[in-house]
Design an enzyme around this catalytic site. Structure first.
Site, PDB file in Angstrom:
ATOM      1  CE1 TYR A   1      -3.233  -6.322   9.070  1.00 54.34           C
ATOM      2  CE2 TYR A   1      -5.396  -5.292   9.155  1.00 54.34           C
ATOM      3  CZ  TYR A   1      -4.218  -5.560   8.478  1.00 54.34           C
ATOM      4  OH  TYR A   1      -4.034  -5.075   7.206  1.00 54.34           O
TER       5      TYR A   1
ATOM      6  CD  GLU B   1     -10.072  -2.319   6.186  1.00 54.93           C
ATOM      7  OE1 GLU B   1     -10.011  -1.208   6.758  1.00 54.93           O
ATOM      8  OE2 GLU B   1      -9.252  -3.235   6.399  1.00 54.93           O
TER       9      GLU B   1
ATOM     10  CD  GLU C   1      -2.877   1.061   2.443  1.00 51.57           C
ATOM     11  OE1 GLU C   1      -3.724   1.959   2.556  1.00 51.57           O
ATOM     12  OE2 GLU C   1      -2.818   0.079   3.202  1.00 51.57           O
TER      13      GLU C   1
ATOM     14  CD  GLN D   1       0.534  -2.495   3.611  1.00 49.67           C
ATOM     15  OE1 GLN D   1       1.389  -1.976   2.912  1.00 49.67           O
ATOM     16  NE2 GLN D   1      -0.525  -1.829   4.033  1.00 49.67           N
TER      17      GLN D   1
ATOM     18  CD  GLU E   1      -6.085  -4.668   4.644  1.00 44.75           C
ATOM     19  OE1 GLU E   1      -5.856  -4.389   5.847  1.00 44.75           O
ATOM     20  OE2 GLU E   1      -6.542  -3.855   3.829  1.00 44.75           O
TER      21      GLU E   1
END
Length: 494
Positions: free
Chosen positions: A243, A172, A26, A348, A291
């Site tokens: 996450y 998102e 990103e 990432q 993600e």
């Protein structure tokens, strides 16, 4: 402690899509500038891409990389990253409160991805922009017609189409932090109409609709149902993001993170099938867990970083041994759900919550999480065999009956190698592991790699890059998994 893992021939979960080992770059922090791109670095190539970083990425064998965001994409004008660099605008980037120079855009990134041996998973802006800009971007990237955006690409020096086949419909979009967030119905409608225009421009592409931003969102589940009801027949996947972390320093609970991931996957898959049943559709929408990672170490330090810098050092988590064990366990969960999870992106790739770290104009090194990802990517290709583990369990405050041993088994496409990935969650006891094979009697253990150690908080640094690295265990009749360890056991056909 003792455990038995049983696998049997002709009892598979499914073929593993190689894109399950994807990652993410990103325009955030030092992921691009100072990460993959640094024209003045001693190792940089003709386009300014760091070759020391490129070499490490190739070790990970990443087949697809999501780009350019993330939160960034919801305010991004893709044209800003094309054409003459001297004319590209320098802009306020609102998602991460940074300055974006636009030195790197799709023109450069698609070439970098090819040099890295990867494909691009391109995201379109459904925040400040919409369907028309998305279809224009598809034309720019994929069309060879005598039309405006295809000719624009050629005028920018790229005669052949980029051939990007995988696309994300925003990012998102239920998150209040997202630029121009939307209600489930608003997003479902724009996703449907955008998907139609994009596929009319290039029918060969695959599309990922946004799922809820994470499992604890108040919109979770109802968002998925509403969105899928609006665009089911026009999309191919729905995304999952989550996450994991250990801010409370409760390692036993942290090591159970993969149980939560497994539940999340099964909940979203069930909603997809519910809508499929409602619509009487022959089509199955699968999952893109695009993600996932550990993210909590950098939360406090990021509050002190001044805004409106170029490539500020944001989200630079420094990972330790227990993080590596958890990442290994999360990968096991993805393998065991390969029948529905076809794409997954470790978020990432460089500097930003990443397995690879760099110094500006300096060194690069592998973080602890680099190794379980690398080995699973290299040896987790083929078919997941359904495995059953008999072992003791423990309770956490949130989750009961957590098995001490987490495992997945993969047989290679040629049938010559079976790899078992196993995590021992016990903080104190080694595990004597028995492998029971039914129909796989002509295989022998040839290699045992482990991430283990006494200090769960040990990390790698530029000065000590080999502080926490895999060890090769001696092969014997008795397999032992050290406490709080990740393990890879390779069995070769005799």
């Amino acid at each position: 402690m003792k455990a038995t893992i049983t696998i049997s021939a002709n009892n598979s979960i499914g073929k593993i899509d190689k894109r399950i080992f994807g990652s993410f770059i990103e325009h955030l922090g030092r992921a691009v500038y100072g990460g993959i791109y640094e024209p003045d670095h001693a190792t940089s190539d003709d386009m300014g891409f760091r070759q020391d970083v490129m070499g490490m990425i190739k070790e990970l064998n990443v087949p697809v990389i999501r780009y350019p965001g993330g939160n960034f994409v919801s305010g991004y004008n893709w044209e800003d990253g094309t054409g003459d660099k001297a004319k590209r605008p320098r802009k306020m980037e609102l998602a991460w409160q940074s300055i974006e120079t636009n030195e790197v855009g799709i023109d450069e990134f698609q070439e970098w991805a090819k040099r890295a041996g990867s494909e691009v998973m391109m995201a379109v802006n459904l925040g400040t922009r919409g369907a028309n800009d998305a279809r224009n971007l598809v034309e720019y990237c994929n069309s060879d017609t005598d039309t405006y955006y295809a000719q624009m690409r050629k005028a920018n020096g790229f005669d052949k189409p980029f051939g990007i086949k995988l696309w994300c419909l925003g990012n998102e979009m239920d998150g209040p932090w997202q630029i121009c967030s939307k209600t489930p119905y608003e997003y479902g409608r724009i996703a449907c109409e955008t998907a139609k225009l994009m596929k009319w421009t290039d029918p060969s592409i695959e599309l990922v609709a946004c799922g809820s931003a994470h499992i604890n969102m108040p919109t979770f589940m109802e968002w998925e149902r509403t969105v899928l009801r609006e665009c089911y027949e026009h999309i191919d996947y729905i995304s999952l993001h989550n996450y994991y972390g250990n801010p409370a320093n409760d390692t036993a609970a942290y090591l159970a993170s993969s149980v939560e991931m497994d539940k999340f996957i099964k909940q979203v898959a069930a909603i997809c099938d519910e809508v499929k049943f409602e619509k009487e559709s022959d089509k199955t929408v699968n999952l893109s867990f695009d993600e996932w990672n550990i993210w909590f170490h950098s939360s406090e330090q990021d509050k002190e970083i001044p805004k409106w810098q170029v490539a500020p050092p944001l989200l630079e988590d420094i990972y330790n041994l227990e993080d590596a064990v958890v990442v290994g366990s999360l990968l096991i969960t993805l393998l065991n759900n390969c029948d529905r999870v076809k794409i997954a992106c470790l978020a990432q790739l460089v500097n930003v919550i990443a397995p690879i770290m760099t110094e500006n104009n300096g060194r690069c090194w592998a973080q602890t999480i680099f190794y379980p990802f690398m080995y699973t990517s290299q040896h987790g290709r083929g078919t997941t065999i359904r495995s059953f583990c008999s072992c003791d369990s423990y309770d956490t405050e949130k989750i009961k009956n957590v098995p001490y041993v987490d495992s997945a088994a993969v047989i290679s496409d040629d049938g010559n190698e079976i790899t078992i990935f196993a995590v021992n969650r016990s903080l104190n006891e080694a595990c004597d592991l028995n492998i029971a094979t039914l129909g796989y009697d002509d295989y022998s253990l040839t290699q045992h790699i482990a991430m283990e150690g006494d200090d769960l908080k040990a990390v790698n640094t530029a000065d000590s890059p080999d502080n926490v690295i895999p060890v090769e265990k001696a092969i014997s009749e008795n397999i032992s998994l050290s406490p709080h360890s990740w393990n890879m056991l390779i069995f070769k056909k005799n």
